[in-house]
Design a protein around this motif. Sequence first.
Motif, mmCIF file in Angstrom:
data_model
loop_
_atom_site.group_PDB
_atom_site.id
_atom_site.type_symbol
_atom_site.label_atom_id
_atom_site.label_comp_id
_atom_site.label_asym_id
_atom_site.label_seq_id
_atom_site.Cartn_x
_atom_site.Cartn_y
_atom_site.Cartn_z
ATOM 1 N N GLU A 56 0.823 -1.214 0.000
ATOM 2 C CA GLU A 56 0.000 0.000 0.000
ATOM 3 C C GLU A 56 0.866 1.277 0.000
ATOM 4 N N GLU A 57 1.956 1.275 0.817
ATOM 5 C CA GLU A 57 2.810 2.472 0.899
ATOM 6 C C GLU A 57 3.460 2.777 -0.446
ATOM 7 N N ASP A 58 3.862 1.699 -1.155
ATOM 8 C CA ASP A 58 4.477 1.904 -2.466
ATOM 9 C C ASP A 58 3.495 2.613 -3.400
ATOM 10 N N LEU A 59 2.267 2.092 -3.425
ATOM 11 C CA LEU A 59 1.251 2.648 -4.329
ATOM 12 C C LEU A 59 0.973 4.096 -3.964
ATOM 13 N N HIS A 60 0.899 4.326 -2.644
ATOM 14 C CA HIS A 60 0.618 5.671 -2.150
ATOM 15 C C HIS A 60 1.728 6.626 -2.575
ATOM 16 N N LYS A 61 2.955 6.191 -2.369
ATOM 17 C CA LYS A 61 4.121 7.021 -2.679
ATOM 18 C C LYS A 61 4.134 7.426 -4.151
ATOM 19 N N TRP A 62 3.738 6.499 -5.016
ATOM 20 C CA TRP A 62 3.794 6.778 -6.458
ATOM 21 C C TRP A 62 2.454 7.249 -7.023
ATOM 22 N N HIS A 63 1.485 7.445 -6.158
ATOM 23 C CA HIS A 63 0.144 7.887 -6.588
ATOM 24 C C HIS A 63 -0.433 6.982 -7.666
ATOM 25 N N LEU A 64 -0.331 5.683 -7.442
ATOM 26 C CA LEU A 64 -0.848 4.741 -8.429
ATOM 27 C C LEU A 64 -1.886 3.833 -7.779
ATOM 28 N N SER A 65 -2.895 3.464 -8.545
ATOM 29 C CA SER A 65 -3.793 2.397 -8.089
ATOM 30 C C SER A 65 -3.068 1.075 -8.335
ATOM 31 N N HIS A 110 -4.135 -1.379 -10.007
ATOM 32 C CA HIS A 110 -4.322 -1.687 -11.430
ATOM 33 C C HIS A 110 -3.276 -0.944 -12.285
ATOM 34 N N GLU A 111 -3.087 0.335 -11.984
ATOM 35 C CA GLU A 111 -2.103 1.124 -12.746
ATOM 36 C C GLU A 111 -0.686 0.580 -12.550
ATOM 37 N N ALA A 112 -0.378 0.202 -11.317
ATOM 38 C CA ALA A 112 0.969 -0.317 -11.037
ATOM 39 C C ALA A 112 1.195 -1.644 -11.766
ATOM 40 N N ARG A 113 0.160 -2.492 -11.765
ATOM 41 C CA ARG A 113 0.313 -3.792 -12.435
ATOM 42 C C ARG A 113 0.462 -3.641 -13.946
ATOM 43 N N ASN A 114 0.015 -2.501 -14.471
ATOM 44 C CA ASN A 114 0.208 -2.249 -15.899
ATOM 45 C C ASN A 114 1.687 -2.139 -16.279
ATOM 46 N N ALA A 124 -0.998 -4.558 -3.269
ATOM 47 C CA ALA A 124 -1.921 -4.614 -2.128
ATOM 48 C C ALA A 124 -3.342 -4.313 -2.597
ATOM 49 N N SER A 125 -4.298 -5.173 -2.221
ATOM 50 C CA SER A 125 -5.706 -4.943 -2.586
ATOM 51 C C SER A 125 -6.219 -3.728 -1.830
ATOM 52 N N TYR A 153 -3.638 -9.287 -1.734
ATOM 53 C CA TYR A 153 -2.974 -8.726 -2.915
ATOM 54 C C TYR A 153 -3.702 -9.156 -4.190
ATOM 55 N N ASP A 154 -3.694 -8.281 -5.198
ATOM 56 C CA ASP A 154 -4.171 -8.634 -6.532
ATOM 57 C C ASP A 154 -2.936 -8.837 -7.402
ATOM 58 N N GLY A 155 -3.035 -9.722 -8.365
ATOM 59 C CA GLY A 155 -1.829 -10.034 -9.130
ATOM 60 C C GLY A 155 -2.058 -10.115 -10.625
ATOM 61 N N SER A 156 -0.994 -9.818 -11.381
ATOM 62 C CA SER A 156 -0.968 -10.053 -12.823
ATOM 63 C C SER A 156 0.150 -11.042 -13.111
ATOM 64 N N LEU A 157 -0.170 -12.088 -13.854
ATOM 65 C CA LEU A 157 0.808 -13.131 -14.184
ATOM 66 C C LEU A 157 1.054 -13.123 -15.692
ATOM 67 N N ARG A 158 2.321 -13.312 -16.073
ATOM 68 C CA ARG A 158 2.652 -13.397 -17.498
ATOM 69 C C ARG A 158 3.632 -14.553 -17.699
ATOM 70 N N SER A 159 3.675 -15.081 -18.909
ATOM 71 C CA SER A 159 4.614 -16.171 -19.178
ATOM 72 C C SER A 159 4.957 -16.205 -20.653
#
Length: 318
Positions: A223-232, A234-238, A257-258, A265-271
């Motif tokens: 949560e602190e990371d997202l807050h620090k960078w002003h990102l949701s 969803h935006e961070a996972r982009n 962090a959800s 936590y919500d996650g994006s997976l790639r392979s």
Amino acid sequence: MMNCSVLTKLIDRYEVITIFRHENPDCDAMGSQFGLKKWIEDNYDGKMVFALGNGTCSQTVYPEKDVAADEVIKDSLAIVLDTANPERVDDQRYALADTVVKLDHHPNATPFGDYILVNDKAAATCEILAFYFAQEKDKITSAKTAEYLYEGLLTDTLCFKTNNTTSETLQAASYLAGFGIDLNQINRNLFDKSYDDFRFSTYIRDRVKVTENKKIGYIILEEEDLHKWHLSGHEARNFIDELGNIKEFRAWAIFTASKGEKGLYDGSLRSKKIFVNKIAYLYNGGGHNNAAGLKKVTKDQIDEIIYLMQNAIKESEK
Ligand SMILES: [Mn+2]
């Protein structure tokens, strides 16, 4: 290529057409939605067309969403684009419509609606529409329609690099490029980074955790990371594609962090090869073989997910 002639019959029949797409829309969802709307308006007189859904996509500029009362939706043909499962439709009132068409390129694991037009070989919903417009009437009359579709195609394929990019994808792109759109400018609009994004990319790269064999790279953002960078989240996972071009990585992931749910936590997976959607299905998620998402997992479950990914990689290399 898929036969969409039933769609023409339905569009002919209805005076009111409502177009829906998935929540947290990307450029394929938005581009197919506004491309289809513009195309219907350009080719039919007097039809009322509504592009519905609350979310938007900031990667490029789209018109304002439309507003429609329940009564209007009830009499309409609803076309739901780029959405694999009914829960993900942004504006659940699509279900009120007189007739519902599902038009999509995700695996059809959850069929819904009265008509199902799914081509999971297509790299984007915009690819399906490009062929539909070309085949049915060959009447894209405005460059804007071509631009919306081209943007969806380009983003869903990460600039024609994903492994679902086919000769049909490039045919669709070539067809759309023929309407005089500015390819270079579209690329810059979609992919040039702001300086803040550039700095966040550096932050992410600095914090990647790598499994011992270097085959998986992943990041957990609190949560602190997202807050620090002003990102949701969803935006961070982009920013997941920051990890997408590493030779050693077979799979990669970002967990954020959800919102308002401590410890989840919500996650994006790639392979590159393994089917990450099979893993996502186990954790309230879903998606494509090589690009999937999941919601509300604990830290222990993140460890499990990484373990399952490692196993799948091992299996795939036997
Ligand atoms: Mn798509």
